[in-house]
Design a protein around this motif. Structure first.
Motif, PDB file in Angstrom:
ATOM      1  N   UNK A 124       0.791  -1.232   0.000  1.00 27.06           N
ATOM      2  CA  UNK A 124       0.000   0.000   0.000  1.00 27.06           C
ATOM      3  C   UNK A 124       0.821   1.279   0.000  1.00 27.06           C
TER       4      UNK A 124
ATOM      5  N   UNK B 174       4.120   4.950  -3.175  1.00 27.08           N
ATOM      6  CA  UNK B 174       5.238   5.035  -4.127  1.00 27.08           C
ATOM      7  C   UNK B 174       5.213   3.942  -5.185  1.00 27.08           C
TER       8      UNK B 174
ATOM      9  N   UNK C  50       4.646   1.611  -8.390  1.00 25.27           N
ATOM     10  CA  UNK C  50       4.382   1.891  -9.804  1.00 25.27           C
ATOM     11  C   UNK C  50       2.979   1.380 -10.101  1.00 25.27           C
TER      12      UNK C  50
ATOM     13  N   UNK D   3       0.862   2.171 -13.185  1.00 26.07           N
ATOM     14  CA  UNK D   3       0.367   1.970 -14.549  1.00 26.07           C
ATOM     15  C   UNK D   3       1.550   1.707 -15.481  1.00 26.07           C
TER      16      UNK D   3
ATOM     17  N   UNK E 172       3.906   2.741 -18.190  1.00 25.70           N
ATOM     18  CA  UNK E 172       4.263   4.098 -18.584  1.00 25.70           C
ATOM     19  C   UNK E 172       5.447   4.075 -19.531  1.00 25.70           C
TER      20      UNK E 172
ATOM     21  N   UNK F  15       7.562  11.069 -18.066  1.00 23.85           N
ATOM     22  CA  UNK F  15       6.822   9.827 -18.274  1.00 23.85           C
ATOM     23  C   UNK F  15       5.414  10.135 -18.758  1.00 23.85           C
TER      24      UNK F  15
ATOM     25  N   UNK G 117      10.077   2.605  -8.279  1.00 23.87           N
ATOM     26  CA  UNK G 117      10.925   3.417  -9.136  1.00 23.87           C
ATOM     27  C   UNK G 117      12.380   3.256  -8.708  1.00 23.87           C
TER      28      UNK G 117
ATOM     29  N   UNK H 274      -4.172  -0.939  -8.690  1.00 20.91           N
ATOM     30  CA  UNK H 274      -4.004  -0.139  -9.905  1.00 20.91           C
ATOM     31  C   UNK H 274      -4.074  -1.069 -11.127  1.00 20.91           C
TER      32      UNK H 274
ATOM     33  N   UNK I 186      -7.545  12.796 -16.139  1.00 23.59           N
ATOM     34  CA  UNK I 186      -6.533  12.852 -17.189  1.00 23.59           C
ATOM     35  C   UNK I 186      -7.129  13.168 -18.553  1.00 23.59           C
TER      36      UNK I 186
ATOM     37  N   UNK J 294       3.779  15.385 -18.577  1.00 21.83           N
ATOM     38  CA  UNK J 294       4.877  14.837 -17.768  1.00 21.83           C
ATOM     39  C   UNK J 294       4.765  15.324 -16.335  1.00 21.83           C
TER      40      UNK J 294
ATOM     41  N   UNK K 170       1.940  13.654 -14.552  1.00 29.44           N
ATOM     42  CA  UNK K 170       2.283  12.298 -14.119  1.00 29.44           C
ATOM     43  C   UNK K 170       3.224  12.294 -12.924  1.00 29.44           C
ATOM     44  N   UNK K 171       4.202  13.202 -12.940  1.00 28.98           N
ATOM     45  CA  UNK K 171       5.111  13.297 -11.792  1.00 28.98           C
ATOM     46  C   UNK K 171       4.335  13.572 -10.510  1.00 28.98           C
TER      47      UNK K 171
ATOM     48  N   UNK L  32       0.563  10.520 -10.977  1.00 27.76           N
ATOM     49  CA  UNK L  32       0.433   9.204 -11.599  1.00 27.76           C
ATOM     50  C   UNK L  32       1.637   8.289 -11.362  1.00 27.76           C
ATOM     51  N   UNK L  33       2.836   8.805 -11.480  1.00 27.11           N
ATOM     52  CA  UNK L  33       4.011   7.962 -11.326  1.00 27.11           C
ATOM     53  C   UNK L  33       4.803   7.938 -12.607  1.00 27.11           C
ATOM     54  N   UNK L  34       5.711   6.987 -12.771  1.00 25.40           N
ATOM     55  CA  UNK L  34       6.001   5.840 -11.902  1.00 25.40           C
ATOM     56  C   UNK L  34       6.846   6.202 -10.685  1.00 25.40           C
ATOM     57  N   UNK L  35       7.272   7.446 -10.618  1.00 24.63           N
ATOM     58  CA  UNK L  35       8.063   7.893  -9.470  1.00 24.63           C
ATOM     59  C   UNK L  35       7.189   7.988  -8.227  1.00 24.63           C
ATOM     60  N   UNK L  36       7.832   8.216  -7.108  1.00 24.45           N
ATOM     61  CA  UNK L  36       7.100   8.523  -5.883  1.00 24.45           C
ATOM     62  C   UNK L  36       6.263   9.758  -6.181  1.00 24.45           C
ATOM     63  N   UNK L  37       4.968   9.674  -5.923  1.00 27.80           N
ATOM     64  CA  UNK L  37       4.073  10.775  -6.285  1.00 27.80           C
ATOM     65  C   UNK L  37       4.436  12.036  -5.511  1.00 27.80           C
TER      66      UNK L  37
ATOM     67  N   UNK M 278      -4.577  10.820  -3.560  1.00 30.17           N
ATOM     68  CA  UNK M 278      -5.379   9.974  -2.669  1.00 30.17           C
ATOM     69  C   UNK M 278      -5.550  10.636  -1.315  1.00 30.17           C
TER      70      UNK M 278
ATOM     71  N   UNK N  85      -1.875   4.177   1.249  1.00 30.48           N
ATOM     72  CA  UNK N  85      -3.234   4.144   0.696  1.00 30.48           C
ATOM     73  C   UNK N  85      -4.022   2.961   1.253  1.00 30.48           C
TER      74      UNK N  85
ATOM     75  N   UNK O 140      -8.362   0.192  -7.266  1.00 33.49           N
ATOM     76  CA  UNK O 140      -8.035   1.603  -7.204  1.00 33.49           C
ATOM     77  C   UNK O 140      -8.547   2.135  -5.878  1.00 33.49           C
TER      78      UNK O 140
END
Lengths: 187, 267, 733, 206
Positions: free
Chosen positions: C101, C104, C106, C108, C110, C120, C457, C499, D25, D74, D77-78, D81-86, D91, D102, D127
């Motif tokens: 949970x 951080x 991933x 979706x 991308x 991304x 990541x 996700x 989005x 971009x 997403x940063x 969405x990710x893929x990085x730490x949001x 949420x 979450x 989700x």
């Protein structure tokens, strides 16, 4: 005769893995900074020869709990069996218990804005289960002992870094590590 | 800095209690005009009330603060809250008797409020005299709390009286005695920390390492000097002098109290 | 659907509705569908329990009991039906709710516009499959084979169904593979030469040992559940000896700790052997009946080895070696556990052979409670059905091409005819975990497409073109066994994948489907299937008999975990070795075949270069397995940055104090991190624990050269890396 | 209801709708011309144009050019969405419990609101129910039904209005693009108005 429950922490066995701490956190779903049990590194020269030694401590369920006397709302009670319970319902978050406790056991939960501490999982004990930390220690290094019944061999009330037990008479006892033989390379 | 509400509360409540006792005492011994007395007592009620309000910010749940009197049997904090609460209540009543100009009622409520105030400071000090924090755990805490009261209270009342030209007692003498006592207590305190448990020595080390330690000492000495020099010189003390000394000593006490909390090292 | 009804109402009510204005339909978004009418039966408060298996690369491979409330995991603990883990997890396992949970994760599939740019864009699974498939087909067309496609997958998830990734690759044709293991190759070869294969006894049998030597192993950090049995044995009077260059957590628990000069363990074993020969303490019958080449070995030792020499070489006093040899030879049974770290040297294989010989001459091999335990694979007899589909017709090439996983960057760069143009990375974080990370990055630079499937990541994901979100163990089905204990654990799906995460198996099926759509017949991997059916196909009659189960489902019903038949839990109990001779081979022709000395002889250690005199070791860390776990918030709250352990004596020489920032440097690279002064490390060595830390852009491998171990080709195809022959210099930064 | 009141209600609806599209989005691929339409649409809403934050947002949106549109997805997403730490998790639970995990109690509380209205998130459990997109969709559902006024008030009060400020702060801290920044201002300005509206309603109730 009433019970006097306390933790018996075997430092000789403890490998400092923190599983007790994290399993407790996971069971009670505590925030990352919150720890009801805490593993602390002890000085390297604890037993004479250098070793990596750790001690795991939680609430010491003292005979004379300083938290209980400091709390202005009477949120603390000491049960018949010796467990010091903090009633979070009553707590107003004044943090005086945390100041008064020589072991810094009650900690402030910034989310609930109340204090939080180990309850020796009394709800579990009451239904015949062991506290989470006792049950989940991979080395079986933590036990619950009724000190009115048993006086463990080698049990001591103080380890380095641990506050003077004469203040609040903590019930926790420790088994200190025995030094092993070491052959170290001279430089 | 999360103990800031407590710093403000303890200093202001001790100021209010000290001021109250001074006012009540002078009122017993000589006469103060109704308007002046009312002004002073009301300002003390306001300060006392602010202290209460600020103290609530220290709680996780300020609206549940009323519950803090529940454990009066054992908890010094409960006792402090009770005594201080009662003191503030009585000081309001006392002000009411200024409005009514009922001198004998004033005398009686003032006497009771004085006792409650002293008990409140006593309880307040006892809260901190705990073995868990060696720097706090001595009688010096008690002395320091009362001395804050003795230094700030009479000066506060003095400023009002001197400006209104009604100062009938030698408050300077009281304050100078307070200064001397505070100096002695301070020395005892520092040497106690130095020679105490490692955590106490650490508290001292931390305190001395901060700039505010020196500001606190400096303001203390300057305030003391101004008052002493003007007293010895038989120079007439003016409202300005009293005000300057009061402000300096308020800053000094505030910083001292801030360090009291911030440098407390737990066992 | 409610969303649509909302939208419809919007159109009706909103005169200038934005939706209409901009022509935004449901199709324009990749967002989840949104709110829908609630299923009638739905209520909150439902509690369920599931069995899971920790699939990480770990001795202990725990069976897990997962509590799920309202479809959310609320507690994770050990499965009490398992007598090895006894219902307890290690510190890392206890953090699993966070792994699942963490915000951080991933989420979706991308695509990164510009590798390493951090720009991304979100794509659908369909788009991801299409991009990848097109690239595969393009490569195949251009080069006539799929050999320019390279797979680098290893130990991030040892669920048997995760071999679907290898299966998917085999199903598109012959490809290039990162082969080998960074883990155990030299030691496994050594045991292979001596006994045919590496085969360890049940760790629960530590209880039956009279004497235990942990030789370069630190189970207190890497196998907490084994440590329990060792402590139990100790309490019953078993002597615990730890031989290690460092005072590890395990060494701190030893009855006797012997600090050895790193990479000289072979000399210690041979010295002990010489003493045992001299004092007639060896088991003459055992060697006569069960070994070949003993006389050659006996002659070698008597001619070349003395205890004085061993003392000189190892830094262990002669008297200690003699006492240790006597104690070990006279204890019955005596147990040796060789750690993986011990063999990560240029002479690692030779050292393991010497230690094996010590166990053999004392007759400790094949005895319950004894043995020379290193690693085992007796319970891994699955069908590996996911890898069974074969190359499609007409795919070019004749066989897969291998590159050494341990020197991945350089070998990928060197690969030619055809060159490597595409990389698929799964269950690995090579940029953080491989030696010479800068060379690995160069290899990435050469790619047309880098696809990484991961949970977080990592540095490798940062350097990829496409990232695919994968499931945690709790979101997919599987089955796991260990390379150490003798249990098989079921992994049930406890919650829905969060996700858009998919398991490696689902990804393989999805990609195959797309490939076959674009070019029918281009991938032999099945395009659909129920994971439970897949997992059942992994079990054959032998493995079912071994674990006394009928099926995966049966194992699940029986408590989620089962132990293998007792008859295989004592290694070599039947004394039928799997060597060419069927005996224990002191003299191994197989070794000669692979270019080694036939006997367990002493091989010189790697010598420190003059400019870089300090050994930098990078052992495993208690809050992580390679690059997993340490970055979780609960563990970061305990320790949030890496540090370098330095002996106070060395620190004094270098003018370094506790918490000073230290620069570690050698010809491969440098990094800076805080110092921790401790007597746990000797003065000629510094230690930086292995791991990937959140917010830290280097790992312990920055200074590690791709220096090969002496062995590995026989059992693992490739030699390993001498991770601990990493020499550096340090200075105050 | 008066005409004015109806207009206001319509404005609220449309603004929630825009934000919903944004967090889904849907707006990532609009052209400069389409953005001009959106900006004009926003300028026509007095709720926004008369609000400091709203005005700031509109000003920013007026500066949109092709370059800002290019980096917009971009940055989006940063942040979300990710893929990085949001950098600015969308949420609710990320703000309501300190570790930001979450699917915690907060998520369940949101879910219970949906259940109460006979709704659930499609593919529930995959989700987190407290994604801003779902919360906005839920509000859109409630806002058009007069009899749901109290539920809407409770939901706003217990959920969205409790965390949007922290969320906006994180966007403002990490945003590298005028679009994402503008939408943070927009969200902040609009929800401040909503907070005031709720207070007025509460006062009216008393």
């Amino acid at each position: 005769m009433a019970k006097k429950l306390g933790f018996l922490v075997n430092i000789e066995r403890c490998i400092g893995c923190h599983a007790c701490e994290i399993s407790c956190k996971s069971f009670y779903q505590l925030e990352p900074e919150m720890r009801r049990r805490r593993v602390t590194e002890l000085p390297e020269d604890l037993v004479g020869t250098p070793v990596r030694a750790f001690v795991s401590t939680a609430c010491n369920h003292c005979d004379e709990p300083a938290c209980k006397n400091a709390c202005p709302v009477g949120a603390y009670t000491k049960r018949e069996d010796g467990i010091v319970v903090h009633n979070q319902e009553l707590c107003i978050g004044c943090q005086m218990c945390g100041k008064a406790c020589p072991y810094k056991v009650p900690v402030y939960n910034p989310v609930k804005r109340k204090m939080d501490k180990c309850s020796m999982c009394y709800e579990r004990l009451d239904v015949g289960q062991l506290p989470i930390c006792v049950e989940k220690c991979p080395l079986e290094a933590i036990q619950i002992v009724d000190y009115n019944e048993v006086q463990p061999e080698n049990g001591v009330s103080i380890v380095p870094t641990f506050a003077d037990p004469s203040i609040t008479h903590p019930t926790t006892q420790f088994i200190l590590p025995k030094p092993g033989k070491q052959t170290r390379r001279s430089s | 800095m999360h103990d800031m509400p407590l710093v403000i509360f303890t200093v202001l409540s001790q100021l209010a209690i000290g001021g109250f006792v001074t006012l009540w005492w002078i009122d017993q011994k000589s006469t103060i005009q109704r308007k002046t007395g009312l002004l002073i007592s009301l300002s003390l009620v306001v300060i006392g009330g602010i202290a209460v309000l600020v103290s609530l910010f220290h709680l996780g749940h300020p609206f549940a603060a009323y519950r803090a009197i529940l454990n009066i049997k054992v908890s010094w904090l409960s006792r402090e809250v009770t005594f201080y609460g009662a003191f503030v209540g009585l000081s309001m009543l006392y002000s009411w008797f200024w409005i009514k100009d009922a001198a004998s009622w004033r005398g009686m409520t003032g006497a009771v409020a004085t006792i409650l105030g002293i008990l409140a400071i006593f309880s307040s000090a006892k809260i901190y005299m705990i073995p868990a924090i060696p720097a706090w755990n001595s009688m010096t805490t008690m002395f320091m709390f009362f001395l804050t009261s003795i230094l700030l209270g009479p000066l506060f009342v003095g400023v009002f009286l001197i400006i209104r030209g009604e100062l009938s007692m030698n408050l300077t003498a009281v304050v100078i005695v307070g200064f001397i006592a505070a100096t002695v207590v301070m020395l005892v305190y520092f040497s106690g920390l130095q020679g105490g448990l490692p955590q106490a020595a650490e508290s001292l080390r931390l305190a001395v390492g901060q700039l505010i330690f020196w500001v606190r000492l400096f303001t203390f000495i300057i305030a003391f000097a101004i008052l002493a020099i003007t007293a010895i010189g038989k120079q007439k003390q003016t409202g300005t002098i009293y005000t300057v000394v009061f402000v300096l000593i308020l800053i000094s006490e505030f910083l001292a109290r801030l360090q009291f909390y911030e440098t407390a090292v737990h066992l | 659907m409610l969303k649509e009804s909302i939208t419809r109402r919007n159109f009706i009510k909103g005169s200038a509705s934005l939706t209409a204005l901009l022509g935004l339909g449901a199709a324009s978004s990749q967002a989840p569908k949104g709110l829908v009418p609630k299923a009638a039966a739905k209520t909150n408060g439902k509690v369920q329990q599931f069995y899971n298996a920790c699939p990480r690369n770990c001795y202990d491979t725990c069976s897990i009991l997962t509590t799920v409330e309202d479809g959310r995991i609320t507690f994770i603990t050990g499965n009490e039906n398992n007598t090895y883990t006894k219902g307890r997890l290690c510190v890392k396992g206890n953090t699993y709710p966070r792994v699942v949970y963490s915000p951080d994760r991933i989420k979706y599939p991308m695509r990164q516009k510009g590798r390493g740019s951090g720009n991304w864009e979100r794509i659908s699974w369909g788009e991801a499959y299409t991009i990848i498939s097109k690239k595969i087909l393009e490569i195949k067309k251009e080069y006539g084979s799929t050999l320019p496609i390279c797979l680098n997958k290893y130990s991030g998830n040892f669920n048997i169904l995760n071999y679907a990734t290898e299966g998917m690759m085999s199903s598109i044709g012959y490809t290039t593979r990162a082969q080998g293991t960074p883990c155990d190759p030299a030691g496994s070869d050594a045991q292979g030469f001596d006994m045919g294969v590496a085969y360890n006894s049940d760790p629960e049998h530590f209880l039956d040992a009279d004497y235990i030597i942990l030789w370069g192993a630190n189970p207190a950090w890497t196998s907490a559940h084994s440590m329990y049995f060792i402590e139990q044995a100790k309490e019953r009077g078993t002597k615990l000896v730890v031989i290690d260059p460092l005072i590890t957590q395990t060494a701190s628990k030893a009855d006797e700790y012997i600090q050895i000069k790193a990479s000289t363990d072979g000399a210690l074993a041979l010295g002990m052997i010489r003493y045992i020969f001299d004092h007639q303490l060896f088991d003459k019958n055992w060697v006569a009946e069960n070994s070949i080449g003993f006389s050659e070995f006996f002659a070698y030792v008597n001619k070349n080895i003395t205890v004085e020499w061993a003392a000189e070489k190892t830094g262990v006093p002669q008297a200690v070696i003699e006492r240790l040899a006597r104690e070990y030879a006279t204890a019955k049974p005596a147990n040796i556990w060789i750690g993986f770290g011990m063999q990560r040297h240029v002479n690692g294989g030779a050292m393991v052979r010497a230690i094996d010989a010590l166990a053999a001459i004392t007759g400790n091999i094949g005895k319950r409670g004894g043995g020379v335990n290193y690693i085992g694979g007796e319970t891994w007899g699955f069908n590996y059905h996911t890898m069974s589909f074969g190359a499609p017709e007409g795919s070019g090439g004749e066989a897969d091409r291998m590159v050494n996983m341990n020197n991945f960057g350089a070998q990928v760069l060197a690969a030619d005819e055809p060159p490597i143009k595409m990389m698929w990375i799964a269950c690995r974080n090579p940029i953080a975990q491989d030696p010479e990370p800068n060379v690995v990055k160069k290899a990435f630079d050469q790619m047309d497409l880098v696809v990484t499937a991961d949970l977080y990541m990592t540095q490798t994901v940062e350097y990829s073109d496409i990232v695919l979100p994968v499931t945690t163990p709790f979101e997919s089905v599987g089955i796991n066994v260990s390379y150490w204990h003798y249990w098989m654990n079921v992994n049930e799906q406890a919650i829905k994948p969060l996700y858009e995460a998919k398991s490696d198996l689902e990804i393989a099926m999805g990609l195959s489907k797309k490939l076959n759509e674009l070019a029918p017949g281009s991938c032999t991997f099945p395009t659909s299937g129920n994971p439970k059916e897949w997992v059942e196909k992994e079990l054959n009659d032998e493995i079912k008999e071994l674990f006394n189960i009928e099926s995966w489902e049966d194992l699940r019903k029986k408590g989620g975990t089962a132990k293998a038949n007792e008859k295989i839990t004592v290694a070599w109990e039947d004394l039928k070795f799997r060597t060419p001779s069927g005996k224990y081979e002191f003299y191994s022709k197989k070794a000669v075949e692979y270019g080694h000395h036939p006997l367990p002889v002493f091989t010189e250690e790697y010598k420190a270069p003059k400019e870089y005199p300090i050994r930098c070791m990078s052992p495993h860390w208690k809050f992580g397995i390679h690059s997993q776990f340490q970055h979780q918030d609960w563990l970061m709250a305990i320790q949030d940055h890496p540090y370098l352990e330095i002996n106070p004596e060395l620190a004094r020489k270098k003018g370094i104090q506790n918490n000073d920032i230290v620069k570690i440097i050698n010809e491969t690279g440098y990094m800076t991190l805080p110092a921790k002064l401790t007597k746990m490390v000797p003065p000629d060595t510094v230690v930086m624990y292995e791991g990937w830390w959140k917010g830290v852009n280097y790992t312990e491998n920055i200074t590690v050269k791709a220096l090969a171990e002496d062995m590995g080709e026989y059992q693992k195809g490739q030699r390993g890396i001498a991770f601990h022959d990493n020499f550096v210099n340090i200075e105050k930064a | 209801m008066t005409e004015n009141c109806n207009d206001k209600q319509q404005d609220r609806f449309e603004l929630y709708q825009l934000l919903w599209h944004y967090y889904r989005g849907d707006l990532l691929n609009l052209t400069v011309r389409e953005w001009a339409t959106v900006t004009a649409f926003l300028s026509s809403k007095p709720t926004l144009s008369q609000n400091d934050w709203g005005a700031k947002a509109i000003n920013l949106l007026e500066t949109i050019n092709n370059q800002s549109l290019e980096t917009f997805p971009f940055d989006f997403n940063r942040l979300f969405v990710g893929p990085n730490k949001l950098l600015a998790s969308p949420y609710e639970s990320s703000y309501r419990n300190t570790e930001g995990t979450v699917m915690q109690t907060e998520t369940l509380k949101v879910r219970n609101f949906y259940y109460h209205e006979g709704l659930q998130v499609d593919r529930e459990g995959q989700h987190p129910d407290d994604h801003l997109q779902f919360e906005l969709e839920f509000i859109l559902h409630l806002i058009q039904l007069a009899e749901k006024k109290e539920i809407l008030r409770l939901f706003l009060h217990n959920h969205l209005l409790k965390w949007y400020e922290a969320h906006c702060r994180r966007i403002e801290e990490h945003s590298q693009n005028v679009m994402t920044l503008a939408f943070a201002y927009l969200l902040r300005g609009f929800l401040q108005k909503e907070t005031m509206l709720l207070k007025e309603e509460e006062a009216a109730l008393c």
